[in-house]
Design a protein around this motif. Structure first.
Motif, short mmCIF file in Angstrom:
data_model
loop_
_atom_site.label_atom_id
_atom_site.label_comp_id
_atom_site.label_asym_id
_atom_site.label_seq_id
_atom_site.Cartn_x
_atom_site.Cartn_y
_atom_site.Cartn_z
N THR A 1 0.83 -1.21 0.00
CA THR A 1 0.00 0.00 0.00
C THR A 1 0.86 1.25 0.00
O THR A 1 1.84 1.33 0.76
CB THR A 1 -0.91 0.01 1.25
OG1 THR A 1 -1.55 -1.25 1.36
CG2 THR A 1 -1.95 1.10 1.18
N GLU A 2 0.48 2.19 -0.87
CA GLU A 2 1.19 3.48 -0.92
C GLU A 2 0.18 4.59 -0.63
O GLU A 2 -0.86 4.68 -1.28
CB GLU A 2 1.80 3.69 -2.31
CG GLU A 2 2.55 5.00 -2.44
CD GLU A 2 3.16 5.18 -3.84
OE1 GLU A 2 4.38 5.07 -3.96
OE2 GLU A 2 2.39 5.41 -4.79
N ILE A 3 0.48 5.41 0.38
CA ILE A 3 -0.40 6.52 0.75
C ILE A 3 0.40 7.81 0.64
O ILE A 3 1.48 7.93 1.23
CB ILE A 3 -0.93 6.36 2.19
CG1 ILE A 3 -1.72 5.06 2.33
CG2 ILE A 3 -1.81 7.55 2.58
CD1 ILE A 3 -2.02 4.65 3.75
N ILE A 4 -0.11 8.75 -0.15
CA ILE A 4 0.52 10.08 -0.22
C ILE A 4 -0.36 11.04 0.56
O ILE A 4 -1.57 11.12 0.33
CB ILE A 4 0.70 10.55 -1.69
CG1 ILE A 4 1.68 9.62 -2.40
CG2 ILE A 4 1.17 11.99 -1.74
CD1 ILE A 4 1.98 9.98 -3.84
N VAL A 5 0.25 11.74 1.54
CA VAL A 5 -0.54 12.57 2.46
C VAL A 5 0.23 13.84 2.83
O VAL A 5 1.46 13.81 2.91
CB VAL A 5 -0.89 11.74 3.73
CG1 VAL A 5 0.35 11.35 4.50
CG2 VAL A 5 -1.85 12.46 4.65
#
Length: 599
Positions: A407-411
């Motif tokens: 999983t990749e989350i950009i925040v």
């Protein structure tokens, strides 16, 4: 058309970054549609696509652009933007030599932009960076430019700035496609090899296959073979893809177009498969083909029982257009007859439900979604389970494995604490944290799929005020400690409400479901127990108190024993009613279970 005058390209972008609107401007600039055409997002053919601002099916169109007195053929192969359709994206990318990397100036680079960029780089595509929505007041053009330069290692002057809404910069972008993206390469005199990058079902003509020819040429009347099924067909019609079909006698090396060959089912013309001649064809298919595997499973039932026959017919028609949907018949004691279906993801499930309602007018209800578990029994037998109903007796199980996702989350950095807390609550394993710039960060986690499919995306948007973006791909199966939780209403199991979850979350999830049911099931004349159980052990309970009939209303006086006698008689009656009475569970209760909070 000679190969040096052809450009095959796609647009890579996150959802809602303006991909379909930019495609509209291309069509206007190349005079395929008139300016100010009433319907926007021409290549998004479903109303559903326009409403949700997403591309569900990939589309393709052939345009002719005049550059310095020479006509160039531009084949735009549009791609879906959502994570559920990443395999379709990868096949569309494989059909191209170049990609426009489109980034919204007001939102910056997001997770799926990065994911699709990596897919494009894996396919050795030439990347043309473009910043869109430069006309917006909150557009951060300079910041987005810096991000692109850092990620791609390009110079600021190589980035093209456009406004797909107003058309500003679109002609310059078309010129750049001609000058900066490579022409296709291939041998036109060898055995043909063509990649299927999309296919759909036409009611009157059968399956229409969209292809990109890599080598050789295909002609009308040719006998062709599909590698994955080894089936043979004869080409009835072949041609170019405008907004309407343009029949030709042949498709040559480097060109993209369509083939109609009396193929009966979309499943026979799978995305990513290779077409060649049945005699004298090539020996090896193009690389990258794989079967689309469902990741999320759910049972669907018609809300009105009399719609079942229509549902049987409608889901078969829907399957003709959607080869990744799998289904089998199922019956439930509570909900009657329906289907157990496999979907690529939650968006895919939502789209199928919506299409059944809109296109076939059948309102349906889906049960709690689940994923595929691999179970090894003590007897040595191995099972694949995706339905809680099929879950074996816990005493016979040796081990259970569940799917994990990369999983990749950009925040934005302001919300990093909230996101970390959410991911840890969902059993996430942190891999690394990378700062894109001083304002945004990329988090890489390994997460169980069962934790993502319920409401993870909604919660992620909530804790980040809508700024976080998510992308995930399947990694592997890992041993886990999951249990099946049964929901009992008045002591009776309701199979449609059972679910599988991690042991640590069983109490919270079970309590949440029983409390939700207590709010929606109407009161009866007897007390109703709502219980969550693992095997024979009750782990959570809620109670619906009975409606109270005032049996003392007719007593105007007299001895207290008279009143007590009436109350005892009522108590006996309620006890008897509880044993023989049945609880009517309304439809809303099944829908409420899906919305129960699963923290």
């Amino acid at each position: 058309m000679k190969e040096e005058f052809i450009r095959n390209f796609c647009i890579v972008a996150h959802i809602d970054h303006g991909k379909s609107t930019l495609a509209d401007r291309f069509l206007e600039e190349t005079h395929i549609i008139g300016k100010g055409t009433e319907v926007s997002q021409i290549l998004d053919s479903m109303d559903l696509e326009r409403e949700k601002g997403i591309t569900i099916k990939s589309h393709a169109v052939r345009m002719v652009h005049n550059y310095q007195g020479q006509d160039y053929v531009l084949n735009l192969i549009d791609t879906p933007g959502h994570v559920d359709f990443s395999y379709e994206v990868s096949r569309a990318l494989a059909s191209c030599e170049g990609a426009i990397l489109l980034v919204d100036a007001s939102q910056g680079i997001e997770a799926q932009t990065m994911s699709n960029l990596y897919l494009a780089l894996d396919n050795n595509l030439e990347i043309l960076p473009v910043i869109n929505k430069i006309d917006l007041p909150k557009a951060d053009i300079e910041g987005t430019e810096n991000d692109l330069c850092e990620i791609l290692g390009c110079l600021p002057e190589e980035i093209i700035k456009v406004s797909a809404k107003t058309g500003e910069g679109v002609k310059d972008l078309l010129d750049a496609i001609v000058t900066r993206l490579p022409a296709p390469k291939g041998n036109p005199d060898t055995a043909p090899r063509a990649l299927i990058f999309d296919s759909y079902f036409d009611m009157y003509r059968g399956v229409v296959v969209l292809v990109r020819v890599f080598e050789g040429k295909l002609q009308k009347g040719d006998k062709i073979k599909l590698f994955s099924t080894a089936r043979e067909y004869e080409i009835e019609e072949i041609g170019y893809l405008g907004l309407k079909f343009s029949p030709q006698t042949e498709l040559t090396c480097g060109e993209a177009g369509y083939i109609i060959a009396n193929i009966k089912e979309v499943a026979d013309a799978r995305v990513g498969d290779t077409i060649t001649l049945s005699k004298g064809g090539c020996e090896n298919p193009l690389p990258g083909f794989r079967e689309p595997k469902p990741m999320v499973y759910s049972s669907i039932f018609p809300i009105n029982g009399e719609d079942y026959e229509n549902l049987v017919e409608s889901i078969a028609k829907l399957k003709l257009n959607d080869a990744s949907l799998i289904y089998e018949k199922e019956s439930s004691a509570a909900l009657g007859y329906g289907f157990r279906c496999g979907f690529l993801g939650m968006l895919h499930l939502e789209i199928v439900k919506e299409r059944l309602l809109r296109e076939y007018n059948i309102p349906i209800m889906a049960t709690t979604p689940s994923v595929r578990f691999l179970i090894k029994l003590k007897s040595g037998e191995e099972l694949q389970i995706n339905n809680p109903v099929d879950f074996p007796d816990p005493s016979t199980i040796e081990s259970i494995m569940e799917p994990f996702m990369d999983t990749e989350i950009i925040v934005p950095t302001d919300y990093i604490g909230n996101v970390l807390k959410l991911v840890q609550e969902r059993r996430g394993i942190q891999k690394d944290i990378q700062y894109i710039d001083e304002k945004r960060v990329t988090l890489h986690y390994e997460l169980p799929l069962i934790e993502i499919i319920f409401d993870f995306y909604d919660k992620l948007k909530t804790v980040s005020r809508g700024y976080a973006s998510l992308d995930y791909t399947f990694k592997d199966y890992r041993e886990t400690d999951v249990v099946k939780v049964d929901i009992l209403i008045n002591g009776e199991k309701v199979d449609a409400m059972s679910f599988i979850c991690h042991q640590d979350k069983a109490y919270n999830w079970g309590k949440s479901v029983t409390e939700t049911l207590a709010e929606v099931i109407p009161k009866h004349l007897f007390k109703i127990a709502l219980q969550a159980a693992i095997g024979g052990k009750i782990i959570a309970r809620s109670t619906i108190n009975p409606l109270r009939k005032d049996v003392l209303a007719k007593c105007y006086g007299g001895d207290v024993s008279r009143k007590r006698k009436l109350l005892e008689k009522q108590k006996e009656g309620k006890k008897k009613m509880k044993e023989i009475g049945s609880v009517s569970v309304p439809q809303e209760a099944f829908l409420a279970v899906l919305k129960a909070d699963r923290e």
